[in-house]
Design a protein around this motif. Structure first.
Motif, mmCIF file in Angstrom:
data_model
loop_
_atom_site.group_PDB
_atom_site.id
_atom_site.type_symbol
_atom_site.label_atom_id
_atom_site.label_comp_id
_atom_site.label_asym_id
_atom_site.label_seq_id
_atom_site.Cartn_x
_atom_site.Cartn_y
_atom_site.Cartn_z
ATOM 1 N N LEU A 38 0.846 -1.195 0.000
ATOM 2 C CA LEU A 38 0.000 0.000 0.000
ATOM 3 C C LEU A 38 0.883 1.247 0.000
ATOM 4 C CD1 LEU A 38 -2.588 -1.049 2.761
ATOM 5 C CD2 LEU A 38 -2.635 -1.562 0.301
ATOM 6 N N VAL A 39 0.485 2.241 -0.762
ATOM 7 C CA VAL A 39 1.238 3.500 -0.825
ATOM 8 C C VAL A 39 0.271 4.668 -0.829
ATOM 9 C CG1 VAL A 39 3.157 2.459 -2.110
ATOM 10 C CG2 VAL A 39 1.302 3.578 -3.373
ATOM 11 N N GLU A 40 0.762 5.817 -0.341
ATOM 12 C CA GLU A 40 0.027 7.065 -0.515
ATOM 13 C C GLU A 40 -0.062 7.380 -2.008
ATOM 14 O OE1 GLU A 40 1.839 9.926 2.789
ATOM 15 O OE2 GLU A 40 3.360 8.759 1.726
ATOM 16 N N ASP A 41 -1.113 8.054 -2.395
ATOM 17 C CA ASP A 41 -1.252 8.455 -3.789
ATOM 18 C C ASP A 41 -1.497 9.963 -3.841
ATOM 19 O OD1 ASP A 41 -1.171 7.587 -6.436
ATOM 20 O OD2 ASP A 41 -3.354 7.516 -6.606
ATOM 21 N N PRO A 42 -0.518 10.758 -4.315
ATOM 22 C CA PRO A 42 0.739 10.396 -4.963
ATOM 23 C C PRO A 42 1.806 9.927 -3.980
ATOM 24 C CG PRO A 42 0.564 12.775 -4.775
ATOM 25 C CD PRO A 42 -0.741 12.228 -4.293
ATOM 26 N N CYS A 43 2.882 9.331 -4.543
ATOM 27 C CA CYS A 43 3.899 8.653 -3.734
ATOM 28 C C CYS A 43 5.295 9.013 -4.240
ATOM 29 C CB CYS A 43 3.675 7.136 -3.833
ATOM 30 S SG CYS A 43 4.872 6.111 -2.950
ATOM 31 N N GLU A 63 -7.714 -6.059 1.078
ATOM 32 C CA GLU A 63 -6.455 -6.604 0.569
ATOM 33 C C GLU A 63 -5.632 -7.166 1.730
ATOM 34 O OE1 GLU A 63 -5.719 -6.599 -2.575
ATOM 35 O OE2 GLU A 63 -6.849 -4.958 -3.503
ATOM 36 N N LYS A 64 -4.938 -8.258 1.497
ATOM 37 C CA LYS A 64 -4.017 -8.781 2.513
ATOM 38 C C LYS A 64 -2.650 -8.158 2.252
ATOM 39 C CE LYS A 64 -2.365 -13.002 4.725
ATOM 40 N NZ LYS A 64 -2.589 -12.376 6.038
ATOM 41 N N ALA A 65 -2.457 -6.965 2.809
ATOM 42 C CA ALA A 65 -1.261 -6.191 2.504
ATOM 43 C C ALA A 65 -0.070 -6.654 3.324
ATOM 44 C CB ALA A 65 -1.516 -4.709 2.759
ATOM 45 N N THR A 66 1.108 -6.591 2.717
ATOM 46 C CA THR A 66 2.363 -6.875 3.422
ATOM 47 C C THR A 66 2.845 -5.647 4.170
ATOM 48 O OG1 THR A 66 3.011 -8.558 1.817
ATOM 49 C CG2 THR A 66 4.778 -7.550 3.110
ATOM 50 N N LEU A 67 2.771 -4.484 3.518
ATOM 51 C CA LEU A 67 3.259 -3.271 4.172
ATOM 52 C C LEU A 67 2.567 -2.052 3.589
ATOM 53 C CD1 LEU A 67 5.441 -1.517 2.206
ATOM 54 C CD2 LEU A 67 6.842 -3.519 2.674
ATOM 55 N N LEU A 68 2.629 -0.968 4.365
ATOM 56 C CA LEU A 68 2.245 0.366 3.932
ATOM 57 C C LEU A 68 3.496 1.218 3.928
ATOM 58 C CD1 LEU A 68 0.282 2.835 3.441
ATOM 59 C CD2 LEU A 68 0.215 3.050 5.943
ATOM 60 N N TYR A 69 3.794 1.846 2.797
ATOM 61 C CA TYR A 69 4.910 2.791 2.719
ATOM 62 C C TYR A 69 4.347 4.200 2.810
ATOM 63 C CZ TYR A 69 8.637 5.697 0.902
ATOM 64 O OH TYR A 69 9.575 6.690 0.760
ATOM 65 N N ILE A 70 4.910 5.004 3.721
ATOM 66 C CA ILE A 70 4.348 6.331 3.980
ATOM 67 C C ILE A 70 5.457 7.309 4.364
ATOM 68 C CG2 ILE A 70 3.852 5.732 6.403
ATOM 69 C CD1 ILE A 70 1.290 7.465 6.144
ATOM 70 N N VAL A 71 5.346 8.544 3.864
ATOM 71 C CA VAL A 71 6.227 9.646 4.262
ATOM 72 C C VAL A 71 5.329 10.652 4.979
ATOM 73 C CG1 VAL A 71 7.943 11.351 3.503
ATOM 74 C CG2 VAL A 71 7.615 9.235 2.186
ATOM 75 N N PRO A 72 5.160 10.530 6.292
ATOM 76 C CA PRO A 72 4.128 11.323 6.961
ATOM 77 C C PRO A 72 4.516 12.771 7.251
ATOM 78 C CG PRO A 72 5.198 9.867 8.529
ATOM 79 C CD PRO A 72 5.767 9.537 7.180
ATOM 80 N N THR A 73 5.802 13.103 7.147
ATOM 81 C CA THR A 73 6.246 14.454 7.503
ATOM 82 C C THR A 73 6.882 15.122 6.290
ATOM 83 O OG1 THR A 73 6.641 13.714 9.776
ATOM 84 C CG2 THR A 73 7.601 15.821 9.127
#
Length: 412
Positions: A140-145, A182-192
């Motif tokens: 899972l990723v933020e959109d846009p990423c 979805e059975k996700a493995t990970l979420l990639y996120i840049v929160p700051t």
């Protein structure tokens, strides 16, 4: 002269008569991974007369060249044999201790043994992907990423699923709905101060992300390359600091934005089991990060005041951000929208309907100014009217001139 018929059996055929086999094929993992549009645009705008808002680059005139040179000199004078020798995969103990102290001071209690030093935080992401992601795994990723993250997951054969965002970042209700499906493995996120948008995820949404990970069983990869570049507002605690997420969050960090990107020094902070898997992956990748660069960075952190240096950078970048924000109303067509990031390197612009930032780029370069179109950052449906502007590498006066050139791109 011998005829072909009478030539010796062991004669070497001339190059022109040697059959040409097809070139070896590249691995299938490359098939669906394109080159970085940002890197291609940087090459296009390398001419010195172009004022480029495209690259997310630190200002080179702000590098502490004297302090870094002194650190290398001391390392090579006092303990050159160790600095030039192979080292442990986990990283220089003094450097890891210094990183741990800096994270602890930012309200994220950390021990040196919680850390793995990497060759830039981009390698940290690659190691995590190697350790966690199988072909077909859902990421899972933020959109846009962040573009290079999309490349990394593409190389791994992941199925990348975008999570919608708004002006404050990822939408918790959308994350919950997608994670349940979805059975996700990970979420990639840049929160700051996210790349590309400059957005910062509020504390309540960070907690919602932590709760979703705990409920649905996926890892959180929290990338924080810009967190020390805050100009306004109050620091928001890391997702990794939330007790709900402590056993399932990996924090990525870097010295690229606060010391120098050429050092290629990053790190990951992860639970023990996953960190050990990343150590094994790193042994297979490069054995260890440069010994001398780690030693010099550790010595710099011992002898110099990095926080004071970062304060100088923040003051300069704040002035440049403000100059760009002040100039945007006159530079962009009526109806454009943009945000006011509290830190980082980027402003996210959305042009009025009907404008295509990708198509406009060639016109802008003709006026000797450049930016990055927003469309390549989207994993889902792209917004052709979006663009990313970086304000860190030019003075306030240069930014003003660049925006005047950009305004000419919209004149028909």
């Amino acid at each position: 002269m011998l005829s072909a018929a009478s030539a010796p059996a062991n004669a070497t055929p001339s190059p022109s008569s040697t059959p040409t086999a097809p070139a070896p094929a590249t691995a299938s993992r490359l098939a669906n991974v394109g080159s970085s549009p940002v890197r291609e645009i940087l090459a296009l705008t390398a001419r010195p007369e172009v004022i480029s808002f495209a690259g997310g680059l630190p200002a080179p005139e702000l590098f502490d060249i004297a302090g870094i040179r002194a650190a290398y000199d001391r390392v090579l004078t006092e303990n050159p044999q160790a600095a030039l020798q192979y080292s442990t995969t986990e990283g220089d103990p003094e450097l890891r201790a210094a990183i741990a102290a800096r994270l602890t001071a930012r309200e994220l209690p950390t021990d040196a043994d919680d850390l793995l030093v990497t060759t830039g935080s981009q390698q940290a992401l690659t190691l995590l992907t190697t350790a966690l992601v199988e072909p077909g795994s859902v990421v899972l990723v933020e959109d846009p990423c962040y573009l290079a993250a999309l490349q990394t997951f593409g190389f791994a054969g992941a199925r990348v699923v975008p999570v919608p965002t708004d002006d404050q970042g990822i939408l918790p209700e959308a994350l919950e709905e997608i994670a349940a499906r979805e059975k996700a493995t990970l979420l990639y996120i840049v929160p700051t101060f996210q790349n590309p948008t400059g957005r910062t995820l509020p504390a309540e949404r960070r907690h919602a992300v932590a709760e979703a990970a705990a409920r649905h069983g996926f890892w959180i990869v929290e990338d924080d390359p810009y967190g020390e570049l805050r100009y306004d507002g109050e620091r928001v605690p890391a997702i990794a600091a939330d007790p709900v997420a402590a056993d399932r969050t990996v924090l990525l960090g870097s010295f690229s934005k606060v010391m120098a990107p050429g050092l290629r020094l990053g790190y990951l902070r992860a639970p023990a089991g996953l960190r050990r898997a990343c150590v094994i992956a790193k042994q297979a990748a490069d054995l260890h990060t440069s010994t001398i660069d780690q030693a010099a960075a550790a010595r710099y952190l011992r002898d110099s005041d990095l926080d004071a240096h970062v304060a100088v950078m923040r003051a300069a970048y704040q002035e440049r951000r403000d100059a760009m924000l002040e100039g945007l109303p006159a530079a962009l067509p009526e109806g454009s929208r943009w945000n006011r990031p509290e830190g980082g390197m980027f402003i996210w612009v959305t042009l009025p309907a009907g404008h295509d930032a990708t198509a406009l780029l060639r016109t802008a370069v003709g006026h000797e100014v450049a930016y990055v179109p927003g469309a390549p950052f989207f994993c889902g449906e792209p917004d052709p009217a979006a663009m990313r502007l970086s304000f860190t590498t030019h003075s306030a006066d240069e930014i003003g001139e660049g925006l005047r050139r950009l305004a000419k791109s919209f004149v028909r």
